[in-house]
Design a protein around this motif. Structure first.
Motif, PDB file in Angstrom:
ATOM      1  N   SER A  30       0.836  -1.206   0.000  1.00 46.53           N
ATOM      2  CA  SER A  30       0.000   0.000   0.000  1.00 46.53           C
ATOM      3  C   SER A  30       0.867   1.251   0.000  1.00 46.53           C
ATOM      4  N   ILE A  31       0.242   2.375  -0.356  1.00 46.28           N
ATOM      5  CA  ILE A  31       0.904   3.683  -0.341  1.00 46.28           C
ATOM      6  C   ILE A  31       0.202   4.559   0.676  1.00 46.28           C
ATOM      7  N   TYR A  32       0.941   5.044   1.659  1.00 47.28           N
ATOM      8  CA  TYR A  32       0.411   5.938   2.683  1.00 47.28           C
ATOM      9  C   TYR A  32       0.789   7.372   2.308  1.00 47.28           C
ATOM     10  N   PHE A  33      -0.194   8.264   2.260  1.00 45.38           N
ATOM     11  CA  PHE A  33       0.092   9.641   1.856  1.00 45.38           C
ATOM     12  C   PHE A  33      -0.858  10.600   2.556  1.00 45.38           C
ATOM     13  N   THR A  34      -0.508  11.885   2.547  1.00 47.53           N
ATOM     14  CA  THR A  34      -1.329  12.909   3.171  1.00 47.53           C
ATOM     15  C   THR A  34      -1.839  13.871   2.110  1.00 47.53           C
ATOM     16  N   GLU A  35      -3.082  14.255   2.240  1.00 46.08           N
ATOM     17  CA  GLU A  35      -3.709  15.137   1.250  1.00 46.08           C
ATOM     18  C   GLU A  35      -3.128  16.544   1.294  1.00 46.08           C
ATOM     19  N   ASN A  36      -2.825  17.044   2.498  1.00 43.67           N
ATOM     20  CA  ASN A  36      -2.369  18.417   2.627  1.00 43.67           C
ATOM     21  C   ASN A  36      -0.996  18.637   2.009  1.00 43.67           C
ATOM     22  N   LYS A  37      -0.268  17.584   1.676  1.00 45.46           N
ATOM     23  CA  LYS A  37       1.036  17.730   1.052  1.00 45.46           C
ATOM     24  C   LYS A  37       0.917  18.175  -0.404  1.00 45.46           C
ATOM     25  N   TYR A  38      -0.188  17.841  -1.038  1.00 44.10           N
ATOM     26  CA  TYR A  38      -0.307  18.132  -2.461  1.00 44.10           C
ATOM     27  C   TYR A  38      -0.750  19.560  -2.736  1.00 44.10           C
ATOM     28  N   PHE A  39      -1.794  19.997  -2.047  1.00 44.08           N
ATOM     29  CA  PHE A  39      -2.307  21.340  -2.278  1.00 44.08           C
ATOM     30  C   PHE A  39      -2.523  22.012  -0.930  1.00 44.08           C
ATOM     31  N   GLY A  40      -1.690  23.014  -0.650  1.00 37.87           N
ATOM     32  CA  GLY A  40      -1.749  23.667   0.646  1.00 37.87           C
ATOM     33  C   GLY A  40      -3.056  24.398   0.893  1.00 37.87           C
ATOM     34  N   GLY A  41      -3.859  24.647  -0.168  1.00 34.91           N
ATOM     35  CA  GLY A  41      -5.107  25.377  -0.008  1.00 34.91           C
ATOM     36  C   GLY A  41      -6.243  24.559   0.550  1.00 34.91           C
ATOM     37  N   TYR A  42      -6.071  23.257   0.662  1.00 33.61           N
ATOM     38  CA  TYR A  42      -7.149  22.448   1.208  1.00 33.61           C
ATOM     39  C   TYR A  42      -7.423  22.829   2.656  1.00 33.61           C
ATOM     40  N   GLU A  43      -8.692  22.954   2.981  1.00 30.58           N
ATOM     41  CA  GLU A  43      -9.057  23.283   4.354  1.00 30.58           C
ATOM     42  C   GLU A  43      -9.015  22.050   5.245  1.00 30.58           C
ATOM     43  N   LYS A  44      -9.264  20.900   4.669  1.00 31.15           N
ATOM     44  CA  LYS A  44      -9.284  19.663   5.452  1.00 31.15           C
ATOM     45  C   LYS A  44      -8.061  18.819   5.116  1.00 31.15           C
ATOM     46  N   ASN A  45      -7.278  18.488   6.126  1.00 32.43           N
ATOM     47  CA  ASN A  45      -6.112  17.639   5.938  1.00 32.43           C
ATOM     48  C   ASN A  45      -6.514  16.195   6.182  1.00 32.43           C
ATOM     49  N   GLY A  46      -6.001  15.304   5.343  1.00 32.36           N
ATOM     50  CA  GLY A  46      -6.388  13.912   5.471  1.00 32.36           C
ATOM     51  C   GLY A  46      -5.216  12.965   5.332  1.00 32.36           C
ATOM     52  N   ILE A  47      -5.335  11.813   5.962  1.00 33.09           N
ATOM     53  CA  ILE A  47      -4.362  10.734   5.854  1.00 33.09           C
ATOM     54  C   ILE A  47      -5.033   9.621   5.070  1.00 33.09           C
ATOM     55  N   PHE A  48      -4.380   9.159   3.995  1.00 35.53           N
ATOM     56  CA  PHE A  48      -5.017   8.202   3.104  1.00 35.53           C
ATOM     57  C   PHE A  48      -4.099   7.016   2.818  1.00 35.53           C
ATOM     58  N   ILE A  49      -4.719   5.910   2.391  1.00 35.77           N
ATOM     59  CA  ILE A  49      -4.006   4.704   2.005  1.00 35.77           C
ATOM     60  C   ILE A  49      -4.507   4.272   0.635  1.00 35.77           C
ATOM     61  N   PHE A  50      -3.577   4.037  -0.297  1.00 37.25           N
ATOM     62  CA  PHE A  50      -3.934   3.458  -1.590  1.00 37.25           C
ATOM     63  C   PHE A  50      -3.471   2.010  -1.589  1.00 37.25           C
ATOM     64  N   ASN A  51      -4.427   1.087  -1.673  1.00 36.29           N
ATOM     65  CA  ASN A  51      -4.138  -0.334  -1.674  1.00 36.29           C
ATOM     66  C   ASN A  51      -3.882  -0.800  -3.106  1.00 36.29           C
ATOM     67  N   LEU A  52      -2.664  -1.264  -3.377  1.00 36.99           N
ATOM     68  CA  LEU A  52      -2.304  -1.674  -4.732  1.00 36.99           C
ATOM     69  C   LEU A  52      -2.982  -2.971  -5.145  1.00 36.99           C
ATOM     70  N   ASP A  53      -3.465  -3.742  -4.175  1.00 35.10           N
ATOM     71  CA  ASP A  53      -4.185  -4.969  -4.511  1.00 35.10           C
ATOM     72  C   ASP A  53      -5.607  -4.665  -4.985  1.00 35.10           C
ATOM     73  N   THR A  54      -6.280  -3.785  -4.257  1.00 36.14           N
ATOM     74  CA  THR A  54      -7.677  -3.474  -4.583  1.00 36.14           C
ATOM     75  C   THR A  54      -7.814  -2.271  -5.504  1.00 36.14           C
ATOM     76  N   LYS A  55      -6.716  -1.496  -5.667  1.00 31.82           N
ATOM     77  CA  LYS A  55      -6.730  -0.270  -6.470  1.00 31.82           C
ATOM     78  C   LYS A  55      -7.712   0.756  -5.904  1.00 31.82           C
ATOM     79  N   LYS A  56      -7.896   0.744  -4.591  1.00 27.85           N
ATOM     80  CA  LYS A  56      -8.824   1.669  -3.960  1.00 27.85           C
ATOM     81  C   LYS A  56      -8.110   2.528  -2.928  1.00 27.85           C
ATOM     82  N   VAL A  57      -8.639   3.736  -2.743  1.00 29.56           N
ATOM     83  CA  VAL A  57      -8.122   4.655  -1.729  1.00 29.56           C
ATOM     84  C   VAL A  57      -9.029   4.606  -0.508  1.00 29.56           C
ATOM     85  N   GLU A  58      -8.426   4.435   0.644  1.00 26.28           N
ATOM     86  CA  GLU A  58      -9.169   4.424   1.889  1.00 26.28           C
ATOM     87  C   GLU A  58      -8.659   5.535   2.785  1.00 26.28           C
ATOM     88  N   GLN A  59      -9.580   6.270   3.400  1.00 24.58           N
ATOM     89  CA  GLN A  59      -9.152   7.276   4.362  1.00 24.58           C
ATOM     90  C   GLN A  59      -8.840   6.593   5.674  1.00 24.58           C
TER      91      GLN A  59
END
Length: 396
Positions: free
Chosen positions: A342-371
């Motif tokens: 899986s890939i663990y990433f944070t939403e606020n790293k991509y666009f600083g203008g986002y009001e809501k910061n999030g922690i997400f996981i992209f599962n390479l087996d299911t090809k789905k993103v989970e918060q």
């Protein structure tokens, strides 16, 4: 004379062999030898370690001789205008840990990156200074959010962003440390233990530092990625030495790692990150970040000099998982609280203008993103930032 048969018949019966009976004396678990207790504690993760040390007073004493065998990443959250952090252990999704007071100026600083339990902090610039373009010196320090040990670094002059693409490395035993970052139109500067001031690194060619948008430091090797090349430098000696260079043309967008492309009916953006695996393989991770209802997608390319283009696309990380912002992988097999491949990433790293910061996981087996489950979203405290970190629990 009696016959042998009669003599046998008249002989006394054979006695059964004596059986030695050992009484099993029950032992109390609280009386385990300290050496055995250490062997138990050194195999426990943070949550089981915390439970085990509360069994009895002797286990509490034994736990002080050990530390949790933590191998999974935690989240550190930064409440707005607060001088403390919130910590979340993925093993225990229902509990939030609050750090102690981290200094009067902690709320006025931003976390640039992490290394183990250490945070690289930089004072925020004021809005008035941005509008008038009068940028003061930037003040940087390192702090261990678990022990509160702090190392102040000298101030340096730079533009409004201060230190960009920062690298932090610390030897936990010797306390040797190294900080590297870009400043003043992509000049690479560094500071290490024993220095009196920040130093420019002239050994690195301008072709390396031009448009460099991503750096990773692992095993005394510095990996620098720009839109044309991946450069690798050996930092094990007093002077950095050029170790390797390979082309990334065709795999990296031409503008700082970002590119836009049509995505009907909206647009998506491509962001590139470099990752170095546990075995030392170099990966380029392309993240296609949507601006509309679409979801994230990822492409991963592994450096392979034996191939025609030096890079090959892969679709699996095996038993490892990527911490995207830290540029590393961690072993996830058999580790509760982290999902393999899986890939663990944070939403606020991509666009600083986002009001809501999030922690997400992209599962390479299911090809789905989970918060990542976040009980803290219900808190009334607004959060300004989120980071992954790998806590290193020291002995008490």
């Amino acid at each position: 004379m009696a016959s042998p048969a009669l003599a046998l018949a008249q002989s006394p019966p054979l006695k059964s062999p004596a059986v030695s009976v050992t009484r099993i004396i029950p032992h109390c678990w609280s009386e385990l030898p300290l050496d055995l207790m250490r062997m138990v504690f050194e195999r426990l993760g943070f949550l089981d370690f915390d439970r085990a040390k509360s069994v009895c007073s002797s286990w509490q004493y034994g736990s002080r001789q050990c530390k949790p065998n933590n191998k999974i990443p935690w989240m550190v959250l930064f409440p707005v205008d607060k001088n403390y952090c919130l910590l979340m252990n993925p093993e225990d999704k229902e509990k939030i840990y609050k750090s102690q007071h981290l200094g009067d100026n902690f709320a006025k600083s931003i976390c640039l990156t992490t290394y183990r339990s250490w945070l690289l902090m930089q004072h925020r610039y004021k809005e008035k200074e941005v509008l008038t373009r009068t940028y003061p010196k930037h003040y940087v320090y390192i702090i261990d959010l678990l022990t509160h040990e702090r190392i102040n670094l000298p101030a340096f002059k730079s533009d409004k962003y201060g230190l960009s693409n920062p690298i932090l490395w610390i030897d936990e035993k010797t306390k040797d440390y190294l900080v590297i970052g870009m400043a003043n139109s992509f000049i690479l500067i560094s500071f290490k233990k024993g220095n009196n001031s920040w130093k420019e690194i002239p050994q690195l060619p301008k072709s390396c530092t031009d448009d460099c948008f991503n750096m990773v430091y692992k095993d005394h090797m510095l990996f620098c990625l720009n839109c044309s090349f991946l450069h690798i430098f050996d930092f094990s000696g007093e002077v950095p030495l050029k170790f390797f260079r390979t082309s990334v043309r065709g795999y990296i967008p031409t503008e700082g790692g970002y590119i836009s492309r049509p995505c009907n009916p909206c647009m998506s953006f491509c962001k590139c990150n470099m990752v170095v695996t546990l075995s030392g393989d170099v990966l380029i991770v392309k993240s296609f970040v949507p601006r509309g209802p679409k979801t994230w997608t990822f492409e991963i390319y592994k450096m392979d000099p034996s191939t025609e283009n030096n890079w090959e696309e892969i679709d699996s990380l095996g038993d490892e998982s990527i911490l995207l912002e830290l540029g590393i992988t961690v072993l996830a097999k058999g580790q509760e609280g982290i999902t393999r491949n899986s890939i663990y990433f944070t939403e606020n790293k991509y666009f600083g203008g986002y009001e809501k910061n999030g922690i997400f996981i992209f599962n390479l087996d299911t090809k789905k993103v989970e918060q990542q489950p976040q009980p803290f979203v219900s808190l009334s405290i607004p959060l300004s930032h989120a980071q992954w970190f790998l806590p290193n629990f020291k002995r008490e």
